[in-house]
Write a protein that holds these residues in place. Structure first.
Motif, mmCIF file in Angstrom:
data_model
loop_
_atom_site.group_PDB
_atom_site.id
_atom_site.type_symbol
_atom_site.label_atom_id
_atom_site.label_comp_id
_atom_site.label_asym_id
_atom_site.label_seq_id
_atom_site.Cartn_x
_atom_site.Cartn_y
_atom_site.Cartn_z
ATOM 1 N N PHE A 101 0.674 13.992 -7.993
ATOM 2 C CA PHE A 101 0.915 13.262 -9.239
ATOM 3 C C PHE A 101 2.073 12.218 -8.913
ATOM 4 O O PHE A 101 2.010 10.968 -8.997
ATOM 5 N N ALA A 102 3.000 12.690 -8.140
ATOM 6 C CA ALA A 102 4.016 11.826 -7.363
ATOM 7 C C ALA A 102 3.516 10.792 -6.514
ATOM 8 O O ALA A 102 4.099 9.591 -6.620
ATOM 9 N N TRP A 103 2.445 11.073 -5.534
ATOM 10 C CA TRP A 103 2.032 10.086 -4.664
ATOM 11 C C TRP A 103 1.238 8.922 -5.561
ATOM 12 O O TRP A 103 1.491 7.697 -5.465
ATOM 13 N N ILE A 104 0.566 9.469 -6.626
ATOM 14 C CA ILE A 104 0.026 8.470 -7.310
ATOM 15 C C ILE A 104 1.028 7.534 -8.109
ATOM 16 O O ILE A 104 0.885 6.274 -8.182
ATOM 17 N N ALA A 105 2.055 7.930 -8.580
ATOM 18 C CA ALA A 105 3.052 7.439 -9.386
ATOM 19 C C ALA A 105 3.628 6.486 -8.422
ATOM 20 O O ALA A 105 4.206 5.157 -8.635
ATOM 21 N N ALA A 106 4.129 6.804 -7.261
ATOM 22 C CA ALA A 106 4.667 6.006 -6.152
ATOM 23 C C ALA A 106 3.645 4.880 -5.942
ATOM 24 O O ALA A 106 4.027 3.646 -5.824
ATOM 25 N N GLN A 107 2.327 5.116 -5.945
ATOM 26 C CA GLN A 107 1.438 3.772 -5.782
ATOM 27 C C GLN A 107 1.569 3.031 -6.820
ATOM 28 O O GLN A 107 1.750 1.652 -6.539
ATOM 29 N N LEU A 108 1.826 3.440 -7.870
ATOM 30 C CA LEU A 108 2.202 2.527 -9.147
ATOM 31 C C LEU A 108 3.511 1.599 -9.117
ATOM 32 O O LEU A 108 3.314 0.309 -9.456
ATOM 33 N N VAL A 109 4.383 2.351 -8.855
ATOM 34 C CA VAL A 109 5.533 1.766 -8.537
ATOM 35 C C VAL A 109 5.782 0.790 -7.456
ATOM 36 O O VAL A 109 6.217 -0.331 -7.554
ATOM 37 N N PHE A 110 4.938 1.068 -6.236
ATOM 38 C CA PHE A 110 4.883 -0.008 -5.332
ATOM 39 C C PHE A 110 4.204 -1.186 -5.784
ATOM 40 O O PHE A 110 4.816 -2.134 -5.427
ATOM 41 N N PHE A 111 3.078 -1.081 -6.412
ATOM 42 C CA PHE A 111 2.364 -2.346 -7.076
ATOM 43 C C PHE A 111 3.213 -3.293 -8.024
ATOM 44 O O PHE A 111 3.484 -4.359 -7.909
#
Length: 129
Positions: A101-111
């Motif tokens: 979940f944290a990895w996916i959320a980090a991806q969204l924040v990166f974008f």
């Protein structure tokens, strides 16, 4: 150093940093021993140091200040959130599900950070009534 060269270093560092984070996330989800390799533990720190150093140098060069520029404040805030989520994903998450979940959320924040950088607008997702 010229602005163009510094920006190229910054953008290249962004791409490499993101690719390494993504790869490490995939390995985390697979439970791969590759995460324990020495280069995997060291290289991201080197790349991220170059990324942060070039970001600061660019901000100074173009006379931008996070206190006075909302888009830069949004990028810095997003970066702090991205770092925190990345730490949860790759190191401190208590369960595999929490790490994913944290990895996916980090991806969204990166974008989000990239969109803010491209548009110079912290409200890249405007709300319409």
């Amino acid at each position: 150093m010229s602005y163009a060269a510094l920006k190229m270093i910054h953008v290249t560092s962004v791409v490499i940093s993101y690719m390494l984070f993504s790869l490490r996330g995939v390995w985390m989800m697979q439970g791969s021993a590759a995460l324990q390799q020495r280069w995997v533990k060291i290289t991201p720190h080197i790349v991220d140091t170059m990324l942060l150093t070039s970001a600061i140098a660019l901000a100074i060069m173009i006379d931008q200040n996070p206190v006075n520029n909302a888009w830069l404040t949004a990028k810095v805030t997003g970066l702090l959130l991205y770092i925190g989520l990345g730490m949860m994903a790759l190191r401190f998450g208590r369960t595999r599900k929490a790490k994913i979940f944290a990895w996916i959320a980090a991806q969204l924040v990166f974008f989000y950070i990239v969109l803010v950088a491209l548009t110079k607008n912290p409200a890249v997702f405007p709300f319409t009534p």
